[in-house]
Design a protein around this motif. Structure first.
Motif, mmCIF file in Angstrom:
data_model
loop_
_atom_site.group_PDB
_atom_site.id
_atom_site.type_symbol
_atom_site.label_atom_id
_atom_site.label_comp_id
_atom_site.label_asym_id
_atom_site.label_seq_id
_atom_site.Cartn_x
_atom_site.Cartn_y
_atom_site.Cartn_z
ATOM 1 N N SER A 1 79.348 62.185 9.341
ATOM 2 C CA SER A 1 80.463 62.630 8.517
ATOM 3 C C SER A 1 80.187 64.026 7.965
ATOM 4 C CB SER A 1 80.672 61.655 7.364
ATOM 5 O OG SER A 1 81.540 62.187 6.416
ATOM 6 N N THR A 2 81.115 64.951 8.191
ATOM 7 C CA THR A 2 80.990 66.287 7.635
ATOM 8 C C THR A 2 81.116 66.241 6.123
ATOM 9 O OG1 THR A 2 81.963 67.169 9.642
ATOM 10 C CG2 THR A 2 81.871 68.655 7.762
ATOM 11 N N PHE A 3 82.019 65.416 5.627
ATOM 12 C CA PHE A 3 82.196 65.272 4.186
ATOM 13 C C PHE A 3 80.915 64.754 3.546
ATOM 14 C CE2 PHE A 3 83.374 62.989 0.355
ATOM 15 C CZ PHE A 3 84.172 63.915 -0.296
ATOM 16 N N ALA A 4 80.304 63.733 4.151
ATOM 17 C CA ALA A 4 79.050 63.193 3.618
ATOM 18 C C ALA A 4 77.942 64.225 3.686
ATOM 19 C CB ALA A 4 78.657 61.927 4.381
ATOM 20 N N GLY B 1 73.735 69.490 1.584
ATOM 21 C CA GLY B 1 75.055 70.015 1.232
ATOM 22 C C GLY B 1 75.097 70.552 -0.190
ATOM 23 N N TRP B 2 74.472 69.823 -1.104
ATOM 24 C CA TRP B 2 74.454 70.290 -2.497
ATOM 25 C C TRP B 2 73.677 71.597 -2.621
ATOM 26 C CZ3 TRP B 2 74.130 66.008 -6.748
ATOM 27 C CH2 TRP B 2 75.232 65.173 -6.629
ATOM 28 N N ILE C 1 80.251 75.628 8.424
ATOM 29 C CA ILE C 1 80.849 74.321 8.156
ATOM 30 C C ILE C 1 81.771 73.909 9.307
ATOM 31 C CG2 ILE C 1 82.444 73.082 6.630
ATOM 32 C CD1 ILE C 1 81.180 74.670 4.302
ATOM 33 N N ALA C 2 82.521 74.846 9.834
ATOM 34 C CA ALA C 2 83.415 74.534 10.957
ATOM 35 C C ALA C 2 82.611 74.077 12.177
ATOM 36 C CB ALA C 2 84.277 75.741 11.306
ATOM 37 N N TRP C 3 81.507 74.766 12.482
ATOM 38 C CA TRP C 3 80.675 74.378 13.617
ATOM 39 C C TRP C 3 80.094 72.982 13.415
ATOM 40 C CZ3 TRP C 3 80.124 76.060 18.400
ATOM 41 C CH2 TRP C 3 79.082 75.557 19.164
ATOM 42 N N THR C 4 79.608 72.708 12.211
ATOM 43 C CA THR C 4 79.059 71.384 11.917
ATOM 44 C C THR C 4 80.139 70.312 12.045
ATOM 45 O OG1 THR C 4 77.441 72.371 10.430
ATOM 46 C CG2 THR C 4 77.830 70.017 10.180
ATOM 47 N N HIS C 5 81.319 70.623 11.569
ATOM 48 C CA HIS C 5 82.431 69.663 11.669
ATOM 49 C C HIS C 5 82.778 69.392 13.140
ATOM 50 C CE1 HIS C 5 85.970 67.422 10.581
ATOM 51 N NE2 HIS C 5 86.697 68.187 11.374
#
Length: 191
Positions: free
Chosen positions: A32-35, A43-44, A78-82
């Motif tokens: 999950s990208t959100f996770a 992420g933090w 972030i786009a690449w990771t998503h």
């Protein structure tokens, strides 16, 4: 919660040791990208670094230039990771664990459930708060293209930032035991 992270989820209920394998629903899951961004330490740290960079640029009088550069760099990352997370899919049916990964070069692989030796879930402090985790699956399939581990040529799959990782681990474990009982397969470790 992104509804695409766990495509089909059903709660894990108590099951008898001998159960029918036919007719079990296919369960699909992915990272999950959100996770990754909001429910993990990585992420933090990325978000804290972004705030620090913007604050430093603001203090120096270049807040909009720093914000623009940061938005582009962070946006691309972030786009690449998503995209990586959306193009990687894992699913379990009644006999196999399937994996499909890759953006430009796609690979697909499967592991017979009876070959799975161990399923481990690990959580960082932050992931524990949000019920996300990393699933590590060890298999006796030494010929696979997965990362081979030294003890007896075992292969390991690591799936990071999985929501509801405990339930997925329990489902994999239950299905592995059921298929072993159905096929009469016993596990022996020599060494």
């Amino acid at each position: 919660m992104d509804p695409h992270d766990i495509i089909q989820h059903r709660p894990i209920e108590n099951r008898s040791p001998l159960r029918r394998m036919e007719g079990l629903p296919r369960i699909e899951f992915r990272s999950s990208t959100f996770a990754w961004l909001f429910q993990s330490g990585t992420g933090w740290m990325i978000l804290a670094l972004a705030v620090a960079v913007v604050a430093g640029g603001s203090y120096a009088g270049y807040w909009w230039q720093t914000s623009a550069v940061l938005a582009v760099v962070l946006g691309v990352y972030i786009a690449w990771t998503h995209i990586e997370n959306r193009t990687s899919l894992f699913w379990i049916d009644d006999q196999r664990l399937f994996m499909r990964r890759g953006i430009l070069m796609r690979s697909e692989e499967e592991i017979e459930l009876y070959r799975i030796k161990d399923v481990k879930v690990s959580f960082s402090l932050i992931e524990q708060m949000f019920n996300a985790g990393t699933i590590q699956i060890s298999s006796s399939d030494a010929s696979s293209a997965m990362k081979a581990m030294p003890p007896m040529g075992r292969s390991t799959i690591i799936i990071t930032n999985v929501r509801d990782a405990r339930a997925i681990r329990a489902e994999i474990r239950d299905r592995v035991e059921a298929i072993r009982q159905k096929r009469g397969v016993r596990e022996f470790d020599i060494g």
